[in-house]
Design a protein around this motif. Structure first.
Motif, PDB file in Angstrom:
ATOM      1  N   SER A   1      34.680  47.736  50.796  1.00 20.35           N
ATOM      2  CA  SER A   1      36.079  48.020  50.499  1.00 20.35           C
ATOM      3  C   SER A   1      36.726  46.747  49.956  1.00 20.35           C
ATOM      4  N   ILE A   2      37.166  46.800  48.720  1.00 20.40           N
ATOM      5  CA  ILE A   2      37.833  45.660  48.086  1.00 20.40           C
ATOM      6  C   ILE A   2      39.336  45.871  48.204  1.00 20.40           C
ATOM      7  N   ILE A   3      40.013  44.963  48.898  1.00 23.51           N
ATOM      8  CA  ILE A   3      41.450  45.071  49.122  1.00 23.51           C
ATOM      9  C   ILE A   3      42.149  44.002  48.294  1.00 23.51           C
ATOM     10  N   ILE A   4      43.002  44.434  47.381  1.00 27.04           N
ATOM     11  CA  ILE A   4      43.687  43.522  46.462  1.00 27.04           C
ATOM     12  C   ILE A   4      45.177  43.545  46.766  1.00 27.04           C
ATOM     13  N   SER A   5      45.721  42.404  47.126  1.00 29.36           N
ATOM     14  CA  SER A   5      47.155  42.304  47.402  1.00 29.36           C
ATOM     15  C   SER A   5      47.888  42.029  46.091  1.00 29.36           C
ATOM     16  N   ASP A   6      48.620  43.027  45.614  1.00 30.13           N
ATOM     17  CA  ASP A   6      49.346  42.905  44.348  1.00 30.13           C
ATOM     18  C   ASP A   6      50.820  43.226  44.565  1.00 30.13           C
ATOM     19  N   LEU A   7      51.390  42.610  45.581  1.00 27.67           N
ATOM     20  CA  LEU A   7      52.779  42.902  45.940  1.00 27.67           C
ATOM     21  C   LEU A   7      53.767  42.452  44.881  1.00 27.67           C
ATOM     22  N   GLU A   8      53.354  41.510  44.029  1.00 32.19           N
ATOM     23  CA  GLU A   8      54.243  41.031  42.973  1.00 32.19           C
ATOM     24  C   GLU A   8      53.783  41.467  41.592  1.00 32.19           C
ATOM     25  N   THR A   9      52.901  42.463  41.546  1.00 29.59           N
ATOM     26  CA  THR A   9      52.358  43.006  40.290  1.00 29.59           C
ATOM     27  C   THR A   9      51.926  41.883  39.345  1.00 29.59           C
ATOM     28  N   HIS A  10      50.912  41.169  39.754  1.00 29.02           N
ATOM     29  CA  HIS A  10      50.397  40.034  39.005  1.00 29.02           C
ATOM     30  C   HIS A  10      49.759  40.500  37.698  1.00 29.02           C
ATOM     31  N   SER A  11      49.978  39.747  36.645  1.00 28.87           N
ATOM     32  CA  SER A  11      49.463  40.135  35.323  1.00 28.87           C
ATOM     33  C   SER A  11      47.943  40.031  35.216  1.00 28.87           C
ATOM     34  N   SER A  12      47.308  39.344  36.152  1.00 26.37           N
ATOM     35  CA  SER A  12      45.857  39.161  36.095  1.00 26.37           C
ATOM     36  C   SER A  12      45.073  40.299  36.745  1.00 26.37           C
ATOM     37  N   LEU A  13      45.762  41.282  37.293  1.00 27.56           N
ATOM     38  CA  LEU A  13      45.062  42.347  38.013  1.00 27.56           C
ATOM     39  C   LEU A  13      44.021  43.039  37.148  1.00 27.56           C
ATOM     40  N   MET A  14      44.344  43.339  35.899  1.00 30.36           N
ATOM     41  CA  MET A  14      43.405  44.064  35.044  1.00 30.36           C
ATOM     42  C   MET A  14      42.147  43.252  34.781  1.00 30.36           C
ATOM     43  N   ARG A  15      42.288  41.929  34.670  1.00 23.59           N
ATOM     44  CA  ARG A  15      41.106  41.092  34.459  1.00 23.59           C
ATOM     45  C   ARG A  15      40.212  41.096  35.695  1.00 23.59           C
ATOM     46  N   LEU A  16      40.828  41.117  36.879  1.00 19.18           N
ATOM     47  CA  LEU A  16      40.034  41.216  38.103  1.00 19.18           C
ATOM     48  C   LEU A  16      39.286  42.542  38.140  1.00 19.18           C
ATOM     49  N   LEU A  17      39.987  43.636  37.839  1.00 24.37           N
ATOM     50  CA  LEU A  17      39.337  44.952  37.847  1.00 24.37           C
ATOM     51  C   LEU A  17      38.211  45.013  36.823  1.00 24.37           C
ATOM     52  N   HIS A  18      38.390  44.356  35.699  1.00 26.20           N
ATOM     53  CA  HIS A  18      37.330  44.333  34.690  1.00 26.20           C
ATOM     54  C   HIS A  18      36.108  43.598  35.221  1.00 26.20           C
ATOM     55  N   SER A  19      36.328  42.503  35.955  1.00 29.07           N
ATOM     56  CA  SER A  19      35.190  41.771  36.520  1.00 29.07           C
ATOM     57  C   SER A  19      34.456  42.617  37.565  1.00 29.07           C
TER      58      SER A  19
END
Length: 300
Positions: A7-25
């Motif tokens: 289970s990968i838990i990603i804290s994106d409470l501030e809607t970080h612009s790098s989220l899509m790059r993490l998901l791509h990785s």
């Protein structure tokens, strides 16, 4: 709970612009996508269509958004997400992290080959900062020793732990900004086994340390010690209590480093010397000696 599921838990409470790059990785993992779920923690700023977009990027159906009230802290949000997660292994990520394509493959191999492992961590790559304040490079971490963890929270990003290890702790605490470090100390105190992978399986962006982070460093380190007193030497516990009480001898010490027993003893000794005025007397004695030597030379 599903066995062999990460289970990968990603804290994106501030809607970080790098989220899509993490998901791509994550989508580039060489294996294990079918045994993975992704939980993104948000506070109402994400669009309703975002989960669908994330599924398209990752190719993973088991991805969802957990909406958290804006009044809830990051630590509490991650604890809630961990409780709701389905996997028997957990990894907590920030949006500016990246995973190497071999991350999941390596992690599963570690737990298969070393079943006594409870927590896995690896070397990592520090990415070039956008503000040019630091240098990129590979950060090679040491093999686990309790003494190292007592001094620094050195495990780096992308630490993976079993559900059993997670449940042996109280989760992320809210009384210190170093909640990851505190969690690892809790796990070590509970007797969990750590395994180091000598290969950079993750990367993260380098950030300039803020004035607030430096100002709160001493208190946050002291709270780790107070939270986990059984893990630290009694001298260190005394330092933490004295620092929080504002005792003048207890210094914050080096940034992101908890002083050891000898360091604490030195702090107390130096303060005692200054309090008694011995340092002033010593300086006067040296000055008098220098003056006497100078006069002797002139006389000769």
């Amino acid at each position: 709970m599903k066995p062999n599921t990460v289970s990968i838990i990603i804290s994106d409470l501030e809607t970080h612009s790098s989220l899509m790059r993490l998901l791509h990785s994550i989508s580039r993992q060489s294996t294990g996508l079918e045994d993975m779920e992704i939980i993104v923690i948000g506070n109402g700023r994400h669009a309703p269509s975002d989960p669908s977009l994330w599924r398209n990027v990752t190719g993973i159906d088991a991805i969802r958004l957990e909406e958290i009230d804006s009044s809830i802290t990051s630590s509490a949000a991650k604890n809630m997400a961990a409780i709701r997660a389905n996997g028997d292994k957990l990894i907590f990520l920030h949006p500016d992290y990246r995973l190497d394509p071999k991350y999941i493959t390596t992690a599963l191999s570690v737990f298969d080959d070393h079943p006594e492992t409870d927590i896995m961590y690896s070397d990592y790559i520090r990415l070039a900062p956008t503000d040019k304040t630091g240098r990129p490079g590979i950060i090679q971490l040491p093999a686990f020793r309790e003494g190292l963890l007592q001094a620094r929270g050195f495990l780096g990003p992308a630490v993976l732990l079993t559900r059993k290890a997670w449940e042996s702790t109280l989760g992320f605490r809210e009384n210190t900004a170093y909640s990851d470090w505190d969690l690892w100390v809790q796990a070590a105190l509970a007797g969990n086994n750590f395994y180091h992978v000598n290969y950079p399986l993750a990367s993260c962006e380098h950030h300039k340390v803020s004035f607030k982070e430096r100002a709160e460093d001493g208190r946050c380190k002291a709270m780790i010690v107070i939270n986990n007193q059984g893990f630290f030497h009694e001298h260190i516990v005394r330092w933490a209590l004295s620092y929080l009480r504002g005792k003048s001898w207890a210094e914050a010490y080096s940034f992101m480093t908890i002083p050891g027993p000898i360091d604490v003893t030195r702090m107390m000794h130096d303060h005692a010397i200054k309090t008694m005025g011995v340092d002033v007397m010593t300086k006067k004695a040296v000055q008098q000696f220098d003056h006497a030597v100078t006069n002797t030379k002139v006389a000769l």
